[in-house]
Motif scaffolding. Structure first.
Motif, PDB file in Angstrom:
ATOM      1  N   UNK A 119       0.864  -1.169   0.000  1.00  9.64           N
ATOM      2  CA  UNK A 119       0.000   0.000   0.000  1.00  9.64           C
ATOM      3  C   UNK A 119       0.905   1.223   0.000  1.00  9.64           C
ATOM      4  N   UNK A 120       0.557   2.250  -0.782  1.00  6.43           N
ATOM      5  CA  UNK A 120       1.450   3.399  -0.889  1.00  6.43           C
ATOM      6  C   UNK A 120       0.666   4.696  -1.051  1.00  6.43           C
ATOM      7  N   UNK A 121       1.355   5.816  -0.845  1.00  5.44           N
ATOM      8  CA  UNK A 121       0.781   7.122  -1.141  1.00  5.44           C
ATOM      9  C   UNK A 121       1.799   7.962  -1.883  1.00  5.44           C
ATOM     10  N   UNK A 122       1.287   8.891  -2.699  1.00  4.77           N
ATOM     11  CA  UNK A 122       2.130   9.794  -3.482  1.00  4.77           C
ATOM     12  C   UNK A 122       1.794  11.231  -3.128  1.00  4.77           C
ATOM     13  N   UNK A 123       2.837  12.040  -2.966  1.00  6.78           N
ATOM     14  CA  UNK A 123       2.683  13.491  -2.832  1.00  6.78           C
ATOM     15  C   UNK A 123       3.450  14.125  -3.981  1.00  6.78           C
ATOM     16  N   UNK A 124       2.747  14.841  -4.852  1.00  8.62           N
ATOM     17  CA  UNK A 124       3.378  15.434  -6.032  1.00  8.62           C
ATOM     18  C   UNK A 124       4.169  16.673  -5.613  1.00  8.62           C
ATOM     19  N   UNK A 125       5.487  16.653  -5.863  1.00  3.74           N
ATOM     20  CA  UNK A 125       6.363  17.770  -5.524  1.00  3.74           C
ATOM     21  C   UNK A 125       6.582  18.715  -6.693  1.00  3.74           C
ATOM     22  N   UNK A 126       6.504  18.187  -7.899  1.00  7.21           N
ATOM     23  CA  UNK A 126       6.736  18.993  -9.089  1.00  7.21           C
ATOM     24  C   UNK A 126       6.097  18.257 -10.259  1.00  7.21           C
ATOM     25  N   UNK A 127       5.483  19.007 -11.167  1.00  3.29           N
ATOM     26  CA  UNK A 127       4.852  18.372 -12.321  1.00  3.29           C
ATOM     27  C   UNK A 127       4.933  19.297 -13.521  1.00  3.29           C
ATOM     28  N   UNK A 128       5.384  18.749 -14.640  1.00  6.20           N
ATOM     29  CA  UNK A 128       5.370  19.510 -15.881  1.00  6.20           C
ATOM     30  C   UNK A 128       3.916  19.805 -16.271  1.00  6.20           C
ATOM     31  N   UNK A 129       3.710  20.829 -17.067  1.00  4.75           N
ATOM     32  CA  UNK A 129       2.356  21.182 -17.508  1.00  4.75           C
ATOM     33  C   UNK A 129       1.703  19.991 -18.200  1.00  4.75           C
ATOM     34  N   UNK A 184       6.534  13.934 -13.749  1.00  3.87           N
ATOM     35  CA  UNK A 184       6.118  14.011 -12.346  1.00  3.87           C
ATOM     36  C   UNK A 184       7.290  13.677 -11.423  1.00  3.87           C
ATOM     37  N   UNK A 185       7.499  14.526 -10.425  1.00  6.43           N
ATOM     38  CA  UNK A 185       8.451  14.269  -9.334  1.00  6.43           C
ATOM     39  C   UNK A 185       7.617  14.152  -8.070  1.00  6.43           C
ATOM     40  N   UNK A 186       7.768  13.044  -7.342  1.00  6.18           N
ATOM     41  CA  UNK A 186       6.915  12.873  -6.170  1.00  6.18           C
ATOM     42  C   UNK A 186       7.641  12.195  -5.022  1.00  6.18           C
ATOM     43  N   UNK A 187       7.052  12.370  -3.839  1.00  2.00           N
ATOM     44  CA  UNK A 187       7.464  11.646  -2.634  1.00  2.00           C
ATOM     45  C   UNK A 187       6.541  10.452  -2.487  1.00  2.00           C
ATOM     46  N   UNK A 188       7.127   9.296  -2.202  1.00  2.00           N
ATOM     47  CA  UNK A 188       6.333   8.073  -2.046  1.00  2.00           C
ATOM     48  C   UNK A 188       6.560   7.481  -0.669  1.00  2.00           C
ATOM     49  N   UNK A 189       5.466   7.139  -0.012  1.00  2.00           N
ATOM     50  CA  UNK A 189       5.485   6.466   1.285  1.00  2.00           C
ATOM     51  C   UNK A 189       4.765   5.148   1.094  1.00  2.00           C
ATOM     52  N   UNK A 190       5.376   4.050   1.509  1.00  2.00           N
ATOM     53  CA  UNK A 190       4.781   2.746   1.233  1.00  2.00           C
ATOM     54  C   UNK A 190       5.148   1.729   2.303  1.00  2.00           C
ATOM     55  N   UNK A 191       4.404   0.631   2.292  1.00  2.00           N
ATOM     56  CA  UNK A 191       4.816  -0.509   3.094  1.00  2.00           C
ATOM     57  C   UNK A 191       6.177  -0.998   2.602  1.00  2.00           C
ATOM     58  N   UNK A 192       6.932  -1.610   3.506  1.00  4.98           N
ATOM     59  CA  UNK A 192       8.212  -2.182   3.104  1.00  4.98           C
ATOM     60  C   UNK A 192       7.958  -3.403   2.230  1.00  4.98           C
ATOM     61  N   UNK A 193       8.106  -3.204   0.945  1.00  8.50           N
ATOM     62  CA  UNK A 193       7.879  -4.267  -0.030  1.00  8.50           C
ATOM     63  C   UNK A 193       8.435  -3.798  -1.359  1.00  8.50           C
ATOM     64  N   UNK A 194       8.979  -4.714  -2.121  1.00  6.10           N
ATOM     65  CA  UNK A 194       9.426  -4.376  -3.466  1.00  6.10           C
ATOM     66  C   UNK A 194       8.735  -5.287  -4.484  1.00  6.10           C
TER      67      UNK A 194
END
Length: 322
Positions: A119-129, A184-194
């Protein structure tokens, strides 16, 4: 030993779809112009984070957990996860579209891979038009309709596209088909899993001329085929306050938009606290020491800290706990 706020060396990953924003925007020491990920805080086997500041410098996260499990993680976290670090923190730069993919739930991941789900979440830090994310389907589909779309190369017609801007936040639960789009440049927070099931990769080839592996069959029983509108996170952005973003069984994330010094009382939290700076700079201080956090950096504050003093003239932080 009393554990101070900890910083770690970034673990940089080349990706077919990566670029150079991790250096240009976040000042990461990349050595390739296809750098797609900076793993900020990881206990994934083979990619375990190492402390970069203070007297514990050069100590691995695994070693710290072995030596100070409850002081670092919190008693309740140890009771639930043992000495496994349950969170993986990343920054991701998508110069090109990522593959269309999904992640299995805990039960399926345990059965097939002896792993947590993702399970993960994304926070968009920067995005091209005009930059987009793919999140879920644009209508309810059946397994048969989905399989046929792979056969006749029409999967993209079934997917939901979201145009994004800085600050947009998405919660991606297991089973949800998704992809980060170009720009898109983003921060990702997720469960420890690959564990990732890749289902479509735009027929791209790697540097050796090979198509990347797809996980078509494994994905069939892992996909949520329903159209859902549960992914866009709506959150307050009140200045100088703790604004809840995500409150899930796997992690809790808050947004702090601080214009001045702030004290976070963590005495009853019984969990480590992770800060990701998505803009600005701050000094994080506890009774055991301090660490400066700049945009694009991550700090782990141990559970033993009863309060965190954040000194700043302006910073935006993602605050993550269990």
């Amino acid at each position: 030993m009393r554990i101070y706020p900890l910083k770690f060396r970034p673990i940089l990953k080349e990706r077919l779809w990566g670029g150079t924003k991790l250096e240009k925007v976040l000042q990461k020491p990349i050595v390739s112009d296809i750098t797609g990920e900076s793993w900020e805080l990881s206990a994934v086997s083979g990619d375990v984070s190492v402390v970069s500041n203070g007297e514990l410098a050069n100590t691995s996260l695994r070693t710290l957990i072995d030596r100070f499990p409850e002081a670092l993680l919190g008693k309740s976290v140890v009771e639930r996860f043992g000495k496994e670090f349950p969170i993986l923190i990343k920054f991701i730069d998508a110069k090109q579209d990522l593959s269309i993919q999904l992640h299995p739930n805990d039960e399926l991941a345990k059965k097939r891979h002896n792993s947590f789900g993702k399970t993960e979440m994304w926070y968009v830090m920067d995005a091209d038009a005009g930059a987009e994310l793919i999140v879920g389907f644009n209508k309810n589909v059946t397994k048969e309709q989905y399989s046929k779309s792979l056969e006749d190369d029409s999967l993209l017609e079934l997917l939901n596209y979201e145009t994004v801007n800085k600050g947009d936040t998405f919660f991606i639960n297991t089973g949800k088909i998704h992809a980060i789009g170009a720009g898109v440049l983003l921060a990702e927070i997720q469960q420890t899993s690959d564990v990732t099931y890749r289902v479509f990769d735009f027929n791209r080839k790697d540097k050796n001329g090979n198509l990347r592996e797809l996980h078509t069959e494994m994905a069939l029983d892992a996909i949520d085929y329903e159209k859902k509108d549960d992914f866009k996170v709506r959150y307050d952005r009140t200045l100088d306050a703790t604004n809840s973003m995500v409150d899930s069984p796997y992690f809790k994330t808050n947004f702090l938009n601080l214009t001045t010094d702030f004290i976070q009382d963590t005495a009853s939290r019984d969990s480590f606290t992770i800060y990701m700076a998505v803009d600005g700079v701050a000094d994080l201080k506890t009774n055991e020491g301090s660490a400066r956090i700049n945009k694009g950096e991550t700090v782990l504050v141990p559970a033993m800290a009863n309060r965190i003093h954040i000194e700043t003239n302006g910073v935006q932080l993602l605050e993550v706990t269990i």
